[in-house]
Motif scaffolding. Structure first.
Motif, PDB file in Angstrom:
ATOM      1  N   PRO A  41      -1.885 -39.294 -26.090  1.00 52.54           N
ATOM      2  CA  PRO A  41      -1.694 -38.325 -25.003  1.00 52.54           C
ATOM      3  C   PRO A  41      -0.246 -38.314 -24.540  1.00 52.54           C
ATOM      4  CG  PRO A  41      -2.819 -40.293 -24.205  1.00 52.54           C
ATOM      5  CD  PRO A  41      -2.722 -40.438 -25.685  1.00 52.54           C
ATOM      6  N   ALA A  42       0.250 -37.143 -24.166  1.00 50.61           N
ATOM      7  CA  ALA A  42       1.650 -36.985 -23.762  1.00 50.61           C
ATOM      8  C   ALA A  42       1.830 -37.427 -22.319  1.00 50.61           C
ATOM      9  CB  ALA A  42       2.085 -35.536 -23.951  1.00 50.61           C
ATOM     10  N   THR A  43       1.687 -38.720 -22.092  1.00 51.97           N
ATOM     11  CA  THR A  43       1.811 -39.267 -20.737  1.00 51.97           C
ATOM     12  C   THR A  43       3.257 -39.555 -20.369  1.00 51.97           C
ATOM     13  OG1 THR A  43       1.484 -41.510 -21.571  1.00 51.97           O
ATOM     14  CG2 THR A  43      -0.480 -40.290 -20.875  1.00 51.97           C
ATOM     15  N   GLY A  44       4.100 -39.778 -21.371  1.00 53.22           N
ATOM     16  CA  GLY A  44       5.481 -40.150 -21.089  1.00 53.22           C
ATOM     17  C   GLY A  44       5.658 -41.628 -20.859  1.00 53.22           C
ATOM     18  N   HIS A  45       4.560 -42.401 -20.882  1.00 51.96           N
ATOM     19  CA  HIS A  45       4.639 -43.846 -20.693  1.00 51.96           C
ATOM     20  C   HIS A  45       4.466 -44.554 -22.033  1.00 51.96           C
ATOM     21  CE1 HIS A  45       4.531 -43.127 -16.396  1.00 51.96           C
ATOM     22  NE2 HIS A  45       3.424 -42.411 -16.547  1.00 51.96           N
ATOM     23  N   ARG A  46       4.359 -45.837 -22.003  1.00 51.13           N
ATOM     24  CA  ARG A  46       4.219 -46.618 -23.228  1.00 51.13           C
ATOM     25  C   ARG A  46       2.801 -46.523 -23.770  1.00 51.13           C
ATOM     26  NH1 ARG A  46       8.370 -49.963 -24.530  1.00 51.13           N
ATOM     27  NH2 ARG A  46      10.060 -50.130 -23.009  1.00 51.13           N
ATOM     28  N   LEU A  47       2.577 -47.195 -24.906  1.00 49.74           N
ATOM     29  CA  LEU A  47       1.244 -47.197 -25.503  1.00 49.74           C
ATOM     30  C   LEU A  47       0.242 -47.888 -24.588  1.00 49.74           C
ATOM     31  CD1 LEU A  47       2.005 -48.140 -29.242  1.00 49.74           C
ATOM     32  CD2 LEU A  47       1.441 -45.886 -28.313  1.00 49.74           C
ATOM     33  N   ARG A  48      -0.961 -47.358 -24.548  1.00 46.73           N
ATOM     34  CA  ARG A  48      -2.030 -47.975 -23.777  1.00 46.73           C
ATOM     35  C   ARG A  48      -2.632 -49.137 -24.561  1.00 46.73           C
ATOM     36  NH1 ARG A  48      -5.856 -43.005 -23.387  1.00 46.73           N
ATOM     37  NH2 ARG A  48      -5.312 -43.137 -25.604  1.00 46.73           N
ATOM     38  N   PRO A  49      -3.315 -50.054 -23.907  1.00 43.47           N
ATOM     39  CA  PRO A  49      -3.945 -51.177 -24.634  1.00 43.47           C
ATOM     40  C   PRO A  49      -4.908 -50.712 -25.719  1.00 43.47           C
ATOM     41  CG  PRO A  49      -3.894 -51.641 -22.287  1.00 43.47           C
ATOM     42  CD  PRO A  49      -3.404 -50.241 -22.444  1.00 43.47           C
ATOM     43  N   ILE A  50      -5.648 -49.623 -25.481  1.00 41.02           N
ATOM     44  CA  ILE A  50      -6.582 -49.136 -26.489  1.00 41.02           C
ATOM     45  C   ILE A  50      -5.825 -48.607 -27.719  1.00 41.02           C
ATOM     46  CG2 ILE A  50      -6.705 -46.826 -25.455  1.00 41.02           C
ATOM     47  CD1 ILE A  50      -9.591 -46.682 -26.352  1.00 41.02           C
ATOM     48  N   ASP A  51      -4.655 -48.007 -27.488  1.00 38.65           N
ATOM     49  CA  ASP A  51      -3.850 -47.528 -28.613  1.00 38.65           C
ATOM     50  C   ASP A  51      -3.346 -48.694 -29.453  1.00 38.65           C
ATOM     51  OD1 ASP A  51      -4.179 -44.963 -27.565  1.00 38.65           O
ATOM     52  OD2 ASP A  51      -2.357 -45.126 -26.342  1.00 38.65           O
ATOM     53  N   VAL A  52      -2.879 -49.736 -28.779  1.00 40.55           N
ATOM     54  CA  VAL A  52      -2.349 -50.901 -29.485  1.00 40.55           C
ATOM     55  C   VAL A  52      -3.448 -51.587 -30.294  1.00 40.55           C
ATOM     56  CG1 VAL A  52      -1.300 -53.182 -29.202  1.00 40.55           C
ATOM     57  CG2 VAL A  52      -0.502 -51.255 -27.807  1.00 40.55           C
ATOM     58  N   GLU A  53      -4.601 -51.806 -29.678  1.00 38.81           N
ATOM     59  CA  GLU A  53      -5.695 -52.504 -30.362  1.00 38.81           C
ATOM     60  C   GLU A  53      -6.219 -51.701 -31.543  1.00 38.81           C
ATOM     61  OE1 GLU A  53      -6.738 -55.543 -29.913  1.00 38.81           O
ATOM     62  OE2 GLU A  53      -5.233 -55.843 -28.358  1.00 38.81           O
ATOM     63  N   PHE A  54      -6.345 -50.388 -31.379  1.00 39.77           N
ATOM     64  CA  PHE A  54      -6.861 -49.562 -32.467  1.00 39.77           C
ATOM     65  C   PHE A  54      -5.903 -49.562 -33.659  1.00 39.77           C
ATOM     66  CE2 PHE A  54      -6.989 -45.577 -34.788  1.00 39.77           C
ATOM     67  CZ  PHE A  54      -8.319 -45.500 -35.152  1.00 39.77           C
TER      68      PHE A  54
END
Length: 399
Positions: A223-236
């Motif tokens: 998602p275009a949040t403009g922030h860093r990767l979310r924990p779910i993104d990293v784990e996946f």
């Protein structure tokens, strides 16, 4: 009498001395003969130089010992060393005809939260309604309680080349309050396709061409949040990157400004490197310098900031795919507006075959070695019949 002798004496120098008359032409031909000798000498020298050049070229032919078979001598003969046309290049035409006749298989998986435009982007990639949402009549999008994978297949034909495209959708991913282990069904599906291919491969009477249902590429939507990767993104991506080629994209990138997009991309690249996440194309798989240069440019653009749409608009008298806003039209295939064209070139025009090769030579081979090394592998199960590639899947024909 005296007059006759006088006349004979006058005529003598012209007709009476034939030898003297032939000396004049001989003296005149002397420079020509010298020139002929010089020209002949030059031709001989040129022929000698050409022969020496040929000998030098032949001497440049490399001769090496084949490392696999000791004592076997291998020479590399270039086109200039051949006596004439052999026809080796015609093998490419043979391969092309065989590939066109057999067709291609390409399986792509899209993963991301609902509303990120997964179906729209896939439709835009192949310029046809290939997503499950688009080709299913009376489709109603419902958020499932679990991640349940759905696949739909199409046969796409373009300029005589047929490709069986399978799109695997993952509805329900990341849409729950508790997303613990939401990636497990996806990991299970990928490994099941490897297992299915392995069983077919180990049959005594195996098929001449094994149906390929393995996932060749996984597009992961951020998602275009403009922030860093979310924990779910990293784990996946950490788990899936070990078993399938992942291409991360920033969905609906038109919601970010150019500066925000560049900053977001840099943050994501830092997070990928910090967490040891492997995304395609990996540096260790580059085979030659030219491929490395191309892949370095691709790695600098990852993740791709993309915009998807299946609607056409008129821009300067030309029809273009784009999204219409009150500020103007965002052209999907314009690299100045988004990076969709770069993503399409990677997936289809430049690296489609490489994605298949990496899947077979790297990911599947790793799974195969692990399974064959397991002591509890039940080889008696290999005699069981498995479902064909066209078993329970929806199949449509697109031309």
């Amino acid at each position: 009498m005296e007059e006759r002798e006088k006349d004979r004496g006058i005529m003598g120098p012209e007709q009476g001395d034939p030898g003297k008359g032939r000396e004049q032409p001989a003296s005149m031909s002397t420079p020509n003969s010298v020139m002929a000798k010089e020209e002949k000498g030059m031709e001989e020298r040129e022929m000698k130089k050409e022969m020496e050049l040929e000998m030098e070229l032949k001497a440049e032919v490399k001769v090496e010992l084949c490392p696999t078979v000791p004592g076997l001598q291998m020479s590399f003969i270039r086109g200039t060393d051949l006596f004439g046309y052999v026809g080796i290049e015609a093998v490419l035409d043979q391969m092309r005809r065989k590939t066109i006749k057999a067709g291609l298989e390409f399986n792509i998986m899209v993963v991301g939260q609902s509303g990120l435009g997964k179906s729209t982007l896939v439709n835009t990639l192949f310029k046809s309604k290939v997503s499950r949402k688009s080709c299913t009549p009376n489709y109603e999008e419902k958020i499932s309680k679990t991640v349940k994978l759905h696949s739909v297949s199409h046969v796409i034909e373009e300029k005589g080349v047929k490709m069986k495209l399978t799109v695997i959708d993952t509805p329900g991913f990341g849409d729950q309050i508790n997303n613990d282990n939401c990636w497990e069904p996806i990991v299970k599906h990928v490994n099941e396709q490897y297992e299915k291919y392995l069983r077919e491969e180990l049959h005594i009477n195996r098929k001449r061409r094994i149906p390929d249902s393995r996932v060749h590429c996984c597009i992961y939507f951020l998602p275009a949040t403009g922030h860093r990767l979310r924990p779910i993104d990293v784990e996946f991506m950490k788990r899936l990157g070990k078993i399938v080629s992942i291409v991360p994209v920033i969905a609906k990138a038109d919601t970010l400004t150019i500066e925000e997009r560049q900053e977001f991309k840099e943050q994501i690249r830092q997070d990928l490197a910090a967490n040891g996440i492997r995304v395609y194309p990996q540096k260790e798989y580059d085979e030659d310098p030219e491929e490395r240069i191309l892949n370095d440019r691709i790695r600098e653009s990852i993740p791709f900031a993309v915009v998807g749409t299946d609607k056409e608009h008129q821009v300067n008298g030309n029809k273009v795919l784009g999204r219409k806003t009150k500020w103007g039209i965002i052209e999907v295939e314009n690299v100045a507006h988004c990076e969709f064209a770069n993503l399409r070139d990677l997936l289809i025009r430049s690296h489609l075959q490489d994605l298949k090769d990496v899947t077979h030579d790297i990911h599947y081979e790793t799974y195969r070695v692990r399974r064959l090394n397991e002591s509890n592998m039940n080889y008696s199960e290999l005699g069981l019949s498995t479902c064909g590639l066209f078993g329970n899947e929806k199949l449509s024909y697109i031309t």
